[in-house]
Design a protein around this motif. Structure first.
Motif, mmCIF file in Angstrom:
data_model
loop_
_atom_site.group_PDB
_atom_site.id
_atom_site.type_symbol
_atom_site.label_atom_id
_atom_site.label_comp_id
_atom_site.label_asym_id
_atom_site.label_seq_id
_atom_site.Cartn_x
_atom_site.Cartn_y
_atom_site.Cartn_z
ATOM 1 N N LEU A 261 -38.366 25.492 -65.017
ATOM 2 C CA LEU A 261 -38.176 24.107 -65.442
ATOM 3 C C LEU A 261 -37.338 23.340 -64.430
ATOM 4 N N ILE B 181 -43.530 30.287 -70.756
ATOM 5 C CA ILE B 181 -43.454 29.417 -69.588
ATOM 6 C C ILE B 181 -43.912 30.168 -68.341
ATOM 7 N N GLY C 184 -36.857 31.692 -67.288
ATOM 8 C CA GLY C 184 -37.584 30.501 -67.731
ATOM 9 C C GLY C 184 -36.972 29.226 -67.198
ATOM 10 N N ALA D 178 -46.262 23.915 -72.211
ATOM 11 C CA ALA D 178 -45.938 24.429 -70.878
ATOM 12 C C ALA D 178 -47.213 24.683 -70.083
ATOM 13 N N LEU E 101 -40.897 19.025 -72.757
ATOM 14 C CA LEU E 101 -42.214 19.396 -72.254
ATOM 15 C C LEU E 101 -43.255 18.341 -72.607
#
Length: 416
Positions: free
Chosen positions: A57, A309, A53, A19, A116
């Motif tokens: 993303l 993250i 989190g 991350a 990731l």
């Protein structure tokens, strides 16, 4: 005067390290990830990716990938350990997403790791590189590896886990704390226990042990975690194997659904649950920490991945935004780098310490078979909804919004 991209060495290619590499690469840094293992793989079973989190993303454009491998939990159910009756339920799904602004996923650790890794872009990955030492020089850090190789970087990020090598170059504080429990974890095929509700997080709090079950791998498998008392007989390891018989003994005499889960287990990992006291510092010169290296926490809030993250986003921001250097001068004054790392620490350390300490006796650990059917253990026998409220501030937290606010590089008064 010549200019060059900021060189970052990330130590460790777990979820936190990858991350960090993604966030720093997106900020146009020159990133190399050094991993001691000879192959890029992630062990473990399921994990929780909280709304805090997941929102990051999604902003990175990874929502469709998460939707393909993760499960958006529709509900949380607490069931009686002995008769299997549903004691209470908390709606999640769209209700949760509307409240916190992003979905809540349960996902196989290896699937998130793969997502990731696919996003590394221009970042380089060096496998089989076990760090044995760091030396800070006038305008860089020299890294030494067990194979005799070396490297230089402007900044070193220790994302090398609870037993971090890098942490010894930052601070000697933060002794390990054993929780008195170990977690047995693994996977079972979804079709082996077809009577359980899909897209539901299930918890059975027993007299001593607790069993948690969550759907992963797009719903094709269940990840289980059995938290059981442990005198410390199991070695500390993220990847140690356990014995199925130990899990069966801890859950003997439970209900028929649990018997079905036990009957489907073929292998199990054993994870002694350690954390550390919050560190008094994360950074020293050009070296800093991230994820479990900085704030190893117990899993009872399901925040390990999400906090790492968030760290990655904050670190990239503090090193590359106008108040920190995006490019380095050759030669030049390194003070903006160390100031950027102090800003990163000032933002993240108080927040993660609160999550870290709350994970010790919060979340699922508050559930008790001694509570009334619609309650969890704790002061005032708080209902399940209150347990959710205890972590709502974590789920609602937006690290990018927080980064828009002034942060004192000396750190706010936090008590940590």
């Amino acid at each position: 005067m010549s200019k060059a991209r900021l060189r970052i060495a990330v130590i460790g290619a777990g979820i936190g390290g990858l991350a960090a590499a993604v966030a720093l690469s997106r900020a146009d840094c020159d990133v190399t990830v050094f991993e001691q293992a000879g192959g890029l793989r992630e062990v473990g079973a399921g994990l929780h990716l909280g709304s805090n989190g997941a929102r990051i993303l999604h902003r990175w454009g990874l929502g469709s990938r998460l939707n393909s491998v993760g499960v958006r939990a529709a509900a949380l159910e607490v069931r009686h350990w002995q008769n299997g009756r549903v004691l209470t339920q908390q709606t999640m799904g769209a209700t949760w997403e509307k409240r916190f602004g992003s979905p809540y996923y349960t996902v196989h650790r290896a699937d998130l790791h793969r997502i990731l890794a696919e996003q590394l872009g221009g970042a380089r990955l060096r496998l089989g590189s076990r760090l044995i030492g760091l030396n800070e020089e006038e305008d860089s850090v020299r890294l030494r590896f067990a194979d005799g190789d070396s490297a230089q970087a402007d900044v070193v990020v220790g994302a090398d886990g609870v037993n971090s090598v890098v942490r010894g170059n930052v601070t000697q504080s933060g002794a390990k704390v054993f929780s008195g429990n170990s977690a047995f974890r693994g996977l079972v095929p979804a079709d082996s226990i077809p009577d359980l509700p899909t897209k539901t997080l299930l918890i059975w709090p027993g007299p001593e042990a607790k069993l948690l079950l969550c759907p992963v791998s797009g719903g094709s498998a269940w990840a289980f975690v059995a938290v059981v008392p442990d005198s410390g007989r199991h070695p500390e390891s993220w990847s140690a194997t356990g014995r199925v018989e130990e899990v069966a003994a801890a859950l003997a005499g439970w209900n028929v659904d649990v018997d079905g889960i036990l009957g489907a287990i073929t292998e199990v990992g054993c994870w002694p649950l350690f954390d550390r006291e919050p560190l008094s510092r994360w950074s020293n010169g050009r070296v800093t920490l991230l994820g479990d290296a900085a704030h190893p926490m117990l899993p009872h809030h399901g925040q390990g991945a999400s906090q790492a993250i968030e760290d990655a986003v904050a670190l990239a921001h503090c090193l590359t935004r106008p108040e920190g250097p995006q490019q380095r001068d050759l030669p030049g004054d390194s003070s903006p780098l160390t100031e950027g790392l102090l800003r990163y620490e000032a933002l993240r350390r108080p927040h993660t310490a609160r999550v870290q300490l709350g994970s010790r006796d919060g979340g699922t650990m508050r559930l008790s078979t001694a509570s009334p059917p619609d309650s969890v253990a704790g002061q005032g026998q708080a209902p399940l909804g209150q347990m959710v409220e205890d972590v709502s501030w974590i789920q609602a937290y937006d690290v990018e919004e927080a980064l828009g606010k002034p942060v004192d590089a000396d750190g706010p008064a936090s008590g940590f």
